[in-house]
Design a protein around this motif. Sequence first.
Motif, mmCIF file in Angstrom:
data_model
loop_
_atom_site.group_PDB
_atom_site.id
_atom_site.type_symbol
_atom_site.label_atom_id
_atom_site.label_comp_id
_atom_site.label_asym_id
_atom_site.label_seq_id
_atom_site.Cartn_x
_atom_site.Cartn_y
_atom_site.Cartn_z
ATOM 1 N N GLY A 125 0.910 -1.282 -0.100
ATOM 2 C CA GLY A 125 -0.084 0.144 0.059
ATOM 3 C C GLY A 125 0.887 1.344 0.102
ATOM 4 N N ALA A 126 1.928 1.269 -0.740
ATOM 5 C CA ALA A 126 2.804 2.624 -0.773
ATOM 6 C C ALA A 126 2.253 3.373 -1.655
ATOM 7 C CB ALA A 126 4.267 2.039 -1.160
ATOM 8 N N GLN A 127 2.141 4.753 -1.185
ATOM 9 C CA GLN A 127 1.460 5.797 -1.849
ATOM 10 C C GLN A 127 2.211 6.766 -2.389
ATOM 11 O OE1 GLN A 127 -1.940 5.948 -1.929
ATOM 12 N NE2 GLN A 127 -1.759 3.791 -0.921
ATOM 13 N N LEU A 128 2.482 6.531 -3.743
ATOM 14 C CA LEU A 128 3.376 7.342 -4.679
ATOM 15 C C LEU A 128 2.478 8.021 -5.533
ATOM 16 C CD1 LEU A 128 5.877 4.640 -4.673
ATOM 17 C CD2 LEU A 128 6.810 6.909 -4.444
ATOM 18 N N HIS A 129 1.253 8.614 -5.443
ATOM 19 C CA HIS A 129 0.384 9.115 -6.352
ATOM 20 C C HIS A 129 1.076 10.680 -6.575
ATOM 21 C CE1 HIS A 129 -1.317 9.170 -2.362
ATOM 22 N NE2 HIS A 129 -1.829 10.691 -2.746
ATOM 23 N N GLY A 130 1.048 10.863 -7.614
ATOM 24 C CA GLY A 130 1.726 12.355 -7.984
ATOM 25 C C GLY A 130 3.096 12.523 -7.853
ATOM 26 N N ALA A 131 3.522 11.173 -7.763
ATOM 27 C CA ALA A 131 5.297 11.167 -7.360
ATOM 28 C C ALA A 131 6.086 11.502 -8.925
ATOM 29 C CB ALA A 131 5.626 9.970 -6.915
ATOM 30 N N VAL A 132 7.337 11.878 -8.672
ATOM 31 C CA VAL A 132 8.022 11.928 -9.907
ATOM 32 C C VAL A 132 9.493 11.035 -9.673
ATOM 33 C CG1 VAL A 132 9.476 13.522 -11.516
ATOM 34 C CG2 VAL A 132 7.298 14.350 -10.339
ATOM 35 N N LEU A 133 9.638 10.002 -10.615
ATOM 36 C CA LEU A 133 10.554 9.107 -10.600
ATOM 37 C C LEU A 133 11.281 9.331 -11.958
ATOM 38 C CD1 LEU A 133 8.278 7.775 -8.839
ATOM 39 C CD2 LEU A 133 9.204 5.525 -9.360
ATOM 40 N N GLU A 134 12.583 9.429 -11.724
ATOM 41 C CA GLU A 134 13.497 9.770 -12.862
ATOM 42 C C GLU A 134 14.873 9.024 -12.596
ATOM 43 O OE1 GLU A 134 15.707 13.443 -15.142
ATOM 44 O OE2 GLU A 134 14.272 13.864 -13.769
ATOM 45 N N ARG A 135 15.075 8.121 -13.407
ATOM 46 C CA ARG A 135 16.176 7.198 -13.346
ATOM 47 C C ARG A 135 16.157 6.454 -12.060
ATOM 48 N NH1 ARG A 135 18.662 11.842 -15.527
ATOM 49 N NH2 ARG A 135 19.365 12.258 -13.486
ATOM 50 N N VAL A 136 15.416 5.441 -11.886
ATOM 51 C CA VAL A 136 15.182 4.973 -10.835
ATOM 52 C C VAL A 136 15.118 3.244 -11.060
ATOM 53 C CG1 VAL A 136 13.249 3.928 -9.138
ATOM 54 C CG2 VAL A 136 13.745 6.474 -9.785
ATOM 55 N N VAL A 137 15.772 2.351 -10.264
ATOM 56 C CA VAL A 137 15.549 1.006 -10.509
ATOM 57 C C VAL A 137 14.821 0.402 -9.412
ATOM 58 C CG1 VAL A 137 16.963 -1.293 -10.674
ATOM 59 C CG2 VAL A 137 17.527 0.860 -12.247
ATOM 60 N N VAL A 138 13.956 -0.445 -9.643
ATOM 61 C CA VAL A 138 13.527 -1.170 -8.615
ATOM 62 C C VAL A 138 13.614 -2.603 -8.813
ATOM 63 C CG1 VAL A 138 11.133 -1.844 -7.388
ATOM 64 C CG2 VAL A 138 11.364 0.305 -8.405
ATOM 65 N N ARG A 139 14.495 -3.456 -8.040
ATOM 66 C CA ARG A 139 15.171 -4.651 -8.200
ATOM 67 C C ARG A 139 14.702 -5.438 -7.041
ATOM 68 N NH1 ARG A 139 19.888 -3.470 -8.321
ATOM 69 N NH2 ARG A 139 20.171 -2.896 -10.363
ATOM 70 N N GLY A 140 14.241 -6.736 -7.453
ATOM 71 C CA GLY A 140 13.791 -7.821 -6.496
ATOM 72 C C GLY A 140 12.833 -7.005 -5.588
ATOM 73 N N GLY A 141 12.249 -8.034 -4.726
ATOM 74 C CA GLY A 141 11.268 -7.647 -3.409
ATOM 75 C C GLY A 141 9.901 -7.697 -3.909
ATOM 76 N N LYS A 142 8.887 -7.404 -3.228
ATOM 77 C CA LYS A 142 7.506 -7.628 -3.480
ATOM 78 C C LYS A 142 6.851 -6.032 -3.060
ATOM 79 C CE LYS A 142 3.631 -10.774 -3.142
ATOM 80 N NZ LYS A 142 2.440 -10.130 -2.783
ATOM 81 N N ILE A 143 6.086 -5.803 -3.983
ATOM 82 C CA ILE A 143 5.295 -4.546 -3.652
ATOM 83 C C ILE A 143 3.868 -4.609 -3.863
ATOM 84 C CG2 ILE A 143 4.870 -2.049 -3.834
ATOM 85 C CD1 ILE A 143 7.650 -1.971 -4.686
ATOM 86 N N ASP A 144 3.029 -4.552 -2.830
ATOM 87 C CA ASP A 144 1.642 -4.923 -3.066
ATOM 88 C C ASP A 144 0.779 -3.531 -2.956
ATOM 89 O OD1 ASP A 144 1.912 -7.971 -2.894
ATOM 90 O OD2 ASP A 144 1.829 -7.686 -0.791
ATOM 91 N N TYR A 145 -0.153 -3.411 -4.085
ATOM 92 C CA TYR A 145 -1.077 -2.297 -4.126
ATOM 93 C C TYR A 145 -0.248 -0.931 -4.199
ATOM 94 C CZ TYR A 145 -4.091 -6.192 -2.209
ATOM 95 O OH TYR A 145 -4.502 -7.049 -1.947
ATOM 96 N N LEU A 146 0.608 -0.991 -5.069
ATOM 97 C CA LEU A 146 1.607 0.239 -5.299
ATOM 98 C C LEU A 146 0.632 1.400 -6.016
ATOM 99 C CD1 LEU A 146 4.257 1.692 -5.295
ATOM 100 C CD2 LEU A 146 4.637 0.574 -7.492
ATOM 101 N N ASN A 147 0.557 2.540 -5.504
ATOM 102 C CA ASN A 147 -0.236 3.461 -5.998
ATOM 103 C C ASN A 147 0.421 4.584 -6.413
ATOM 104 O OD1 ASN A 147 -2.086 5.533 -6.420
ATOM 105 N ND2 ASN A 147 -2.881 5.769 -4.490
ATOM 106 N N LEU A 148 0.620 4.422 -7.927
ATOM 107 C CA LEU A 148 1.399 5.375 -8.789
ATOM 108 C C LEU A 148 0.336 6.326 -9.555
ATOM 109 C CD1 LEU A 148 4.525 3.250 -9.743
ATOM 110 C CD2 LEU A 148 4.674 5.231 -8.783
ATOM 111 N N ARG A 149 -0.650 6.457 -9.255
ATOM 112 C CA ARG A 149 -1.517 7.190 -10.065
ATOM 113 C C ARG A 149 -1.267 8.656 -10.269
ATOM 114 N NH1 ARG A 149 -6.493 5.006 -11.060
ATOM 115 N NH2 ARG A 149 -7.292 6.809 -11.876
#
Length: 240
Positions: A125-149
């Motif tokens: 349930g990580a809330q990243l709505h309205g976030a800005v991601l630039e040159r990002v790597v997400v490697r491994g792990g598990k993320i449930d209900y990721l909010n990137l709206r």
Amino acid sequence: MVENGGGVRGGRAGAKRAAGGAKRAVAGARRPEIRLPPLVAYEDEGLEPDGDYDGLCFGGTDLADAVGPGSRFMDCELRDCALDRAELGRARFIDSVLTGVRGVGTELAGASLRDVEIVDARLGGAQLHGAVLERVVVRGGKIDYLNLRTARLTDVVFEGCVLAEPDFGEAHLTRVEFRDCVLRRADFSAARMESVDLRAVAELDIARGVDRLAGAVISPLQLMELAPAFAAQIGVRVEA
């Protein structure tokens, strides 16, 4: 005749080059190049709103329920930190690494992540709505209900991770790659895509927004698997 033949051969060669160029037309994501300086251990408790954290190592720090909206993390490492319900809205992470972070309900709305690696995260349930991601790597792990709206993702790579029911609704994805990762019940409603590469996804399951894949590249096998969804989108009934 020789000139004509040469022209035909040149045309075919040109066509092959054009086809090859089309295959290479998907612009790959630019990955972050992070070189952390010698870090100082963070020994305080919690965080402060609009805090300024530079060159620090948060090793096993319990940041559950921490209140640090608007904070800036530059050249930092967050390793094995608890982030349950941490309030980090509008926070900025620059040239930083987050390894083994875990937590439920982490608030990162409107945050900015630039040149960041997120490794083996366990988040819900990580809330990243309205976030800005630039040159990002997400490697491994598990993320449930990721909010990137409504988020903006540029040069982002999801690699070897599991994303369960991620929400990319109304997000803008540019040069985003999904590699050897699992996408379950993904929502791409009203999303915009430019050079999004889905060909190397290990498991692709789109719950909503299959009509928003313009600007994405998929494999022939994925096309077959998504055919029922594409048919349903345009109102085609498929019956034996």
